[in-house]
Design a protein around this motif. Sequence first.
Motif, PDB file in Angstrom:
ATOM      1  N   GLU A 150       0.700  -1.229   0.013  1.00 42.86           N
ATOM      2  CA  GLU A 150       0.050   0.075   0.115  1.00 42.86           C
ATOM      3  C   GLU A 150       0.931   1.177  -0.070  1.00 42.86           C
ATOM      4  O   GLU A 150       0.465   2.140  -0.720  1.00 42.86           O
ATOM      5  CB  GLU A 150      -0.992   0.079   1.106  1.00 42.86           C
ATOM      6  N   VAL A 151       1.896   1.128   0.797  1.00 38.28           N
ATOM      7  CA  VAL A 151       2.848   2.296   0.829  1.00 38.28           C
ATOM      8  C   VAL A 151       3.504   2.484  -0.825  1.00 38.28           C
ATOM      9  O   VAL A 151       3.531   3.756  -1.244  1.00 38.28           O
ATOM     10  CB  VAL A 151       4.069   2.057   1.846  1.00 38.28           C
ATOM     11  N   LEU A 152       3.971   1.509  -1.152  1.00 36.37           N
ATOM     12  CA  LEU A 152       4.749   1.629  -2.504  1.00 36.37           C
ATOM     13  C   LEU A 152       3.481   2.264  -3.462  1.00 36.37           C
ATOM     14  O   LEU A 152       3.857   2.918  -4.352  1.00 36.37           O
ATOM     15  CB  LEU A 152       4.997   0.305  -2.949  1.00 36.37           C
ATOM     16  N   ILE A 153       2.277   1.686  -3.553  1.00 35.83           N
ATOM     17  CA  ILE A 153       1.240   2.161  -4.414  1.00 35.83           C
ATOM     18  C   ILE A 153       0.959   3.577  -4.182  1.00 35.83           C
ATOM     19  O   ILE A 153       0.886   4.373  -5.097  1.00 35.83           O
ATOM     20  CB  ILE A 153       0.084   1.469  -4.204  1.00 35.83           C
ATOM     21  N   ASP A 154       0.939   4.009  -2.846  1.00 36.03           N
ATOM     22  CA  ASP A 154       0.724   5.316  -2.622  1.00 36.03           C
ATOM     23  C   ASP A 154       2.097   6.565  -3.115  1.00 36.03           C
ATOM     24  O   ASP A 154       1.816   7.390  -3.809  1.00 36.03           O
ATOM     25  CB  ASP A 154       0.585   5.600  -1.166  1.00 36.03           C
ATOM     26  N   LEU A 155       3.253   5.964  -2.998  1.00 36.70           N
ATOM     27  CA  LEU A 155       4.168   6.578  -3.404  1.00 36.70           C
ATOM     28  C   LEU A 155       4.210   6.728  -4.752  1.00 36.70           C
ATOM     29  O   LEU A 155       4.546   7.724  -5.397  1.00 36.70           O
ATOM     30  CB  LEU A 155       5.685   5.970  -2.713  1.00 36.70           C
ATOM     31  N   LEU A 156       4.289   5.571  -5.521  1.00 31.03           N
ATOM     32  CA  LEU A 156       4.127   5.787  -6.926  1.00 31.03           C
ATOM     33  C   LEU A 156       2.967   6.663  -7.557  1.00 31.03           C
ATOM     34  O   LEU A 156       3.426   7.501  -8.375  1.00 31.03           O
ATOM     35  CB  LEU A 156       3.916   4.341  -7.518  1.00 31.03           C
ATOM     36  N   ARG A 157       1.905   6.722  -7.081  1.00 27.67           N
ATOM     37  CA  ARG A 157       0.710   7.527  -7.376  1.00 27.67           C
ATOM     38  C   ARG A 157       1.145   8.907  -7.177  1.00 27.67           C
ATOM     39  O   ARG A 157       1.018   9.682  -8.086  1.00 27.67           O
ATOM     40  CB  ARG A 157      -0.536   7.009  -6.417  1.00 27.67           C
ATOM     41  N   ARG A 158       2.004   9.240  -6.099  1.00 28.15           N
ATOM     42  CA  ARG A 158       2.344  10.614  -5.705  1.00 28.15           C
ATOM     43  C   ARG A 158       3.582  11.162  -6.818  1.00 28.15           C
ATOM     44  O   ARG A 158       3.317  12.204  -7.231  1.00 28.15           O
ATOM     45  CB  ARG A 158       2.833  10.749  -4.293  1.00 28.15           C
ATOM     46  N   LEU A 159       4.454   9.971  -6.988  1.00 27.32           N
ATOM     47  CA  LEU A 159       5.287  10.270  -8.022  1.00 27.32           C
ATOM     48  C   LEU A 159       4.720  10.707  -9.406  1.00 27.32           C
ATOM     49  O   LEU A 159       5.048  11.615 -10.245  1.00 27.32           O
ATOM     50  CB  LEU A 159       6.597   9.294  -8.072  1.00 27.32           C
ATOM     51  N   HIS A 160       3.651   9.758  -9.816  1.00 24.76           N
ATOM     52  CA  HIS A 160       3.132  10.002 -11.170  1.00 24.76           C
ATOM     53  C   HIS A 160       2.248  11.509 -10.939  1.00 24.76           C
ATOM     54  O   HIS A 160       2.277  12.111 -12.160  1.00 24.76           O
ATOM     55  CB  HIS A 160       1.909   8.924 -11.319  1.00 24.76           C
ATOM     56  N   ASN A 162       3.374  14.056  -9.615  1.00 23.96           N
ATOM     57  CA  ASN A 162       4.157  14.936  -9.752  1.00 23.96           C
ATOM     58  C   ASN A 162       5.068  15.048 -11.003  1.00 23.96           C
ATOM     59  O   ASN A 162       5.949  15.818 -11.078  1.00 23.96           O
ATOM     60  CB  ASN A 162       5.367  14.903  -8.539  1.00 23.96           C
ATOM     61  N   LEU A 163       4.666  14.225 -11.907  1.00 28.47           N
ATOM     62  CA  LEU A 163       5.644  14.193 -13.101  1.00 28.47           C
ATOM     63  C   LEU A 163       5.747  15.521 -13.838  1.00 28.47           C
ATOM     64  O   LEU A 163       6.766  15.848 -14.545  1.00 28.47           O
ATOM     65  CB  LEU A 163       4.830  13.276 -14.208  1.00 28.47           C
ATOM     66  N   VAL A 166       8.858  17.915 -13.746  1.00 26.95           N
ATOM     67  CA  VAL A 166      10.042  17.312 -14.395  1.00 26.95           C
ATOM     68  C   VAL A 166       9.619  17.477 -16.181  1.00 26.95           C
ATOM     69  O   VAL A 166      10.534  17.614 -16.839  1.00 26.95           O
ATOM     70  CB  VAL A 166      10.732  16.164 -14.142  1.00 26.95           C
ATOM     71  N   THR A 167       8.516  17.301 -16.540  1.00 32.43           N
ATOM     72  CA  THR A 167       7.918  17.178 -17.759  1.00 32.43           C
ATOM     73  C   THR A 167       7.504  18.441 -18.422  1.00 32.43           C
ATOM     74  O   THR A 167       7.622  18.695 -19.615  1.00 32.43           O
ATOM     75  CB  THR A 167       7.021  15.983 -18.150  1.00 32.43           C
ATOM     76  N   GLY A 168       6.917  19.237 -17.294  1.00 37.16           N
ATOM     77  CA  GLY A 168       6.374  20.242 -17.554  1.00 37.16           C
ATOM     78  C   GLY A 168       4.906  20.091 -18.327  1.00 37.16           C
ATOM     79  O   GLY A 168       4.243  21.106 -18.692  1.00 37.16           O
TER      80      GLY A 168
END
Length: 171
Positions: A150-160, A162-163, A166-168
Motif C-alpha cells: 500500500e505504501v509503494l502504491i501510494d508513493l508511485l501514485r504521488r510520483l505520477h 508530480n511528473l 519534470v516534464t512540464g
Amino acid sequence: MTARSVSRKPNRKASERPEARGPTLDLERYVPAFITFIANKLSNSATAFYQGHFGVNVTEWRMMSLLAIEPGISAARICEVIGFNKGPVSRTLADMQQRGLIAIRTDPDDGRTHSISLTAKGRATHDKVIVAALERERRLMSCLNKSEQEVLIDLLRRLHDNLDAVTGDKV
C-alpha cells in the motif's frame, strides 16, 4: 613481488580513472533509473509472455486494459493516460482493428474524433490476459507485505501526480 602488487590492476591514465571523469550516477539510488530499469524489464518479459500465450504484446495489452476500463475513449485519451506518442498509438490501434480486437467508430458528437472499443474477440482476449497480468503483479509484489504494498502504491501514485515537475506537462 607481493600478492598485493600482483592483484593490482595496471596503472591507467588519469583520464581513464573514474574519479577523473567527473560525476556519475549511483544507479543503486537514482530513482529515475530504477523506475526505467524495472519498467523495461517488466515490459520485455510481459511482451514475451503475452505474445507467446495470447498473441498480444504489452503495448496492445495496455491499450486493451484501458479500453476495458473506459470503453469508447479516443486515441488522444489513450496517449494521455498511458504516456505514448500519437504515432505509435495510431499504428497499434490500426493493427488491433485489423486483427478484430477493437472497433473504431467516428464519434457522433464530434466527427473529428473516434470512439474506440474492444470487440467481443478483444474482450475475450482481455479477460484471458488479465488473469496472467494480475498473477505477474502478485508475484512481483510478493516480496512486500500488504502494508508495504500500500505504501509503494501510494508513493508511485504521488510520483505520477508530480511528473509535471519534470516534464512540464499536465499528467
